[in-house]
Design a protein around this motif. Sequence first.
Motif, mmCIF file in Angstrom:
data_model
loop_
_atom_site.group_PDB
_atom_site.id
_atom_site.type_symbol
_atom_site.label_atom_id
_atom_site.label_comp_id
_atom_site.label_asym_id
_atom_site.label_seq_id
_atom_site.Cartn_x
_atom_site.Cartn_y
_atom_site.Cartn_z
ATOM 1 N N GLU A 80 55.626 76.895 69.572
ATOM 2 C CA GLU A 80 54.247 76.506 69.237
ATOM 3 C C GLU A 80 54.090 74.990 69.246
ATOM 4 O O GLU A 80 53.073 74.460 69.715
ATOM 5 C CB GLU A 80 53.879 77.083 67.859
ATOM 6 N N ILE A 81 55.096 74.294 68.725
ATOM 7 C CA ILE A 81 55.065 72.820 68.743
ATOM 8 C C ILE A 81 55.060 72.320 70.185
ATOM 9 O O ILE A 81 54.295 71.422 70.554
ATOM 10 C CB ILE A 81 56.267 72.243 67.964
ATOM 11 N N ARG A 82 55.930 72.889 71.011
ATOM 12 C CA ARG A 82 56.032 72.458 72.406
ATOM 13 C C ARG A 82 54.684 72.600 73.117
ATOM 14 O O ARG A 82 54.220 71.687 73.804
ATOM 15 C CB ARG A 82 57.097 73.286 73.131
ATOM 16 N N HIS A 83 54.049 73.769 72.938
ATOM 17 C CA HIS A 83 52.780 74.007 73.632
ATOM 18 C C HIS A 83 51.691 73.067 73.110
ATOM 19 O O HIS A 83 50.928 72.491 73.902
ATOM 20 C CB HIS A 83 52.346 75.470 73.457
ATOM 21 N N PHE A 84 51.610 72.900 71.796
ATOM 22 C CA PHE A 84 50.570 72.039 71.233
ATOM 23 C C PHE A 84 50.740 70.593 71.704
ATOM 24 O O PHE A 84 49.770 69.923 72.075
ATOM 25 C CB PHE A 84 50.597 72.107 69.705
ATOM 26 N N LEU A 85 51.974 70.090 71.707
ATOM 27 C CA LEU A 85 52.220 68.708 72.128
ATOM 28 C C LEU A 85 51.859 68.495 73.584
ATOM 29 O O LEU A 85 51.471 67.394 73.992
ATOM 30 C CB LEU A 85 53.688 68.337 71.887
ATOM 31 N N SER A 86 51.979 69.543 74.383
ATOM 32 C CA SER A 86 51.680 69.401 75.819
ATOM 33 C C SER A 86 50.194 69.199 76.072
ATOM 34 O O SER A 86 49.806 68.689 77.130
ATOM 35 C CB SER A 86 52.171 70.638 76.578
ATOM 36 N N LEU A 123 61.755 67.479 60.013
ATOM 37 C CA LEU A 123 60.948 68.101 61.058
ATOM 38 C C LEU A 123 61.783 69.041 61.923
ATOM 39 O O LEU A 123 62.984 68.827 62.117
ATOM 40 C CB LEU A 123 60.321 67.021 61.950
ATOM 41 N N PRO A 124 61.146 70.048 62.515
ATOM 42 C CA PRO A 124 61.828 70.842 63.528
ATOM 43 C C PRO A 124 62.245 69.950 64.696
ATOM 44 O O PRO A 124 61.567 68.948 64.992
ATOM 45 C CB PRO A 124 60.756 71.858 63.947
ATOM 46 N N ILE A 138 49.241 72.226 61.951
ATOM 47 C CA ILE A 138 49.908 72.043 60.655
ATOM 48 C C ILE A 138 51.258 72.738 60.745
ATOM 49 O O ILE A 138 51.322 73.952 60.962
ATOM 50 C CB ILE A 138 49.081 72.654 59.509
ATOM 51 N N VAL A 139 52.332 71.967 60.605
ATOM 52 C CA VAL A 139 53.683 72.516 60.699
ATOM 53 C C VAL A 139 54.296 72.560 59.299
ATOM 54 O O VAL A 139 54.434 71.515 58.643
ATOM 55 C CB VAL A 139 54.579 71.680 61.637
ATOM 56 N N VAL A 140 54.634 73.748 58.834
ATOM 57 C CA VAL A 140 55.325 73.896 57.557
ATOM 58 C C VAL A 140 56.814 73.684 57.822
ATOM 59 O O VAL A 140 57.450 74.474 58.517
ATOM 60 C CB VAL A 140 55.052 75.290 56.942
ATOM 61 N N CYS A 141 57.359 72.576 57.311
ATOM 62 C CA CYS A 141 58.723 72.155 57.657
ATOM 63 C C CYS A 141 59.703 72.623 56.581
ATOM 64 O O CYS A 141 59.773 72.051 55.489
ATOM 65 C CB CYS A 141 58.793 70.637 57.795
#
Length: 674
Positions: A91-97, A122-123, A75-78
């Motif tokens: 955190e986004i980078r690691h999760f997407l990987s 979005l970030p 869950i990304v709070v934008c």
Amino acid sequence: MGDLNYKAFISYSHGDGKLVDWLHRRLEAYRPPKGAGPADARPLRPIFRDRAELSAAADLGGAIREALDRSEHLIVVCSEASRRSKWVGEEIRHFLSTHGPQRVICVLVDSPEGGGEVIDCLPPLLREAFPPGGEPLAADLRPGGDGHRLAFLKVAATLLGVRLDNLIQRDARRRSRWMAATTAGALGVAVVTGALAVVAFDARREAEAQRAEAEDLVAYMLGDLRKKLEPVGRLDVLDGVGARALAHYAHVDPRDLDDEDLSQQAKAQTLLGEIRDKRGDLKGARQAFSQAALTSEALSNRNPQDGERLYEHAQNVFWLAYVDWRLARTADAEAGFRRYGELAERLTRLDPNNLDWRMEVAYARNNLGTLLLDEGRNKDALAAFDDARIRFEAAAKAAPDATQPVKDLADAHAWLSDTHYRLGQMPQAYEQRAIAQSIVAGLLKKDPENRPMTAKLYAGQLALARRALDLGRVDEARRLVDGARRGFRELTTLDPENANWLDYAANAELDAFDVAFAAGDVATARAVHAEAVRRIERLRSLNPEVYAWMARLNGKLRVQAIRLAEVDGQPEAAKAAAREIEQSLAGRTGRKGDAELEVWLLGMAHLAQGRTDEVIRVLEPRRDSLSPEALYILARAFHSQGRISEATAIVNKLRLRGYARPDFVAFSRDSSLG
């Protein structure tokens, strides 16, 4: 951390901590209502959130990475802060990987300057994960968005893997049952007066629960559900959801609603009207648009200087007038279109530099022109359309990169062409249609994969072919019609259920008949007539109510049957086709249609049966507004009765204005008129 798995990991900037506190607490405390999903659906916990600041750390750290790996969703709070945050990005980078973007849920807090679409919020790393046109599931907490309750239920539905509309309804029912149970407990110990107070409390809480469900359904209908169902044509589902939500508002006094609630109500009423219009339910659409206009007027009156509110009201006034026009409520439609124009002028006074609002004035003029043309007030219609053209031209110059003003300009030229034709001005009609066609071709060159624009180009070719045939240019007309026929065959192969394209394809066969018949090629005319019959039957099978009988399709088909029967020396077959036209038109009493076309059809039907008195009775009173084709029929009736001077006057008028269809030229030559 052991084997513990997380339902979700919340990635956020600590500047949004208060919001995250609320979301985290609500998610872990939420118990899914029975029946909302699988029987084994477990509560939404644990939810991981990192309460420590990472600004001094060199990297995420093993604990954070492991929590991300063990989380089902991210869950990304934008917000502006999270878009700038290095650690949210990491955190986004690691999760997407390890999981991919389909497991990401976004909670929108604000919009960046100059961008209001979901993808803009979005970030950067998350924005890059989606292809052009793609976007994640988003719960919108921005002003005018979903609101806290619907946003929370969106997140919860995704985590549970259930449908949002189902969760909304079951959650609302559970709250209602809880209120009823609470009230029942209180009733057991209350005296009579206390009991009455509790009943009143129960009714109020029940109303609040119904209102919450209605508001959630409206927001869902206006947002996610519409995006999902409109492209695949499931308008019936949207209609059902909208009707259920608006049933609540029917019992609510608008004075009891705040501005946001009233705005949501008006938007839902408008959407319901649009859905019913697309489904062919014009009476239902009128009811919805009438309610929407009353609601948006009440909202606009609260703040007369609010241009957005006034704009929304103007749209509802337009829709109501448009449906009135299609229901043959001509006086109501004209009053509505004129009112729409007045509101558009008010908008431009509020903000003269707002291009969209300036275009509303052009739309108002265009719509009024359409009604006037339909009423046979051709000169007034020409003035209205030319005013619209000037305004659309100015808008296109003011916004050279915008597509809509250019499309509208093309339509204005097309309407001018139709009006010049009604006025018997053949060269001007051809010229205006050619300009419209050139504009559409330019738009398609910039976007060659745009199928609706491709269909618009082919439809324009058919219209240009008719104007070429009016001028006696048979070879040019044939080339244009053949190209359009090929084009619509390709489009209907791509989408065999697209009624608009099938409609155009049927018209292409009807036009091919006219060209072949004008060229004396009866064999080809007979073949394309048979193909037109098949295509119109296909349309009728898709929508029996709408395509039961239409003047521009079935009526023209019967006229062609008359011509083939006359060529074949079968006068009784010609008369039978003529009687079918008469019966069909008589059965349409009180229904909206193309008055000019229907008058021409009736004249053709009477002429085929030798009833020239009836031809003159029908056409003579409308002589000043008749199309060239209808005037030609009137000339033939006068000639048959020996009223040579009147027939000659019409023939000379048509020839002087450039009308040169081969059958008309042959008649004027063989009858020694003109």
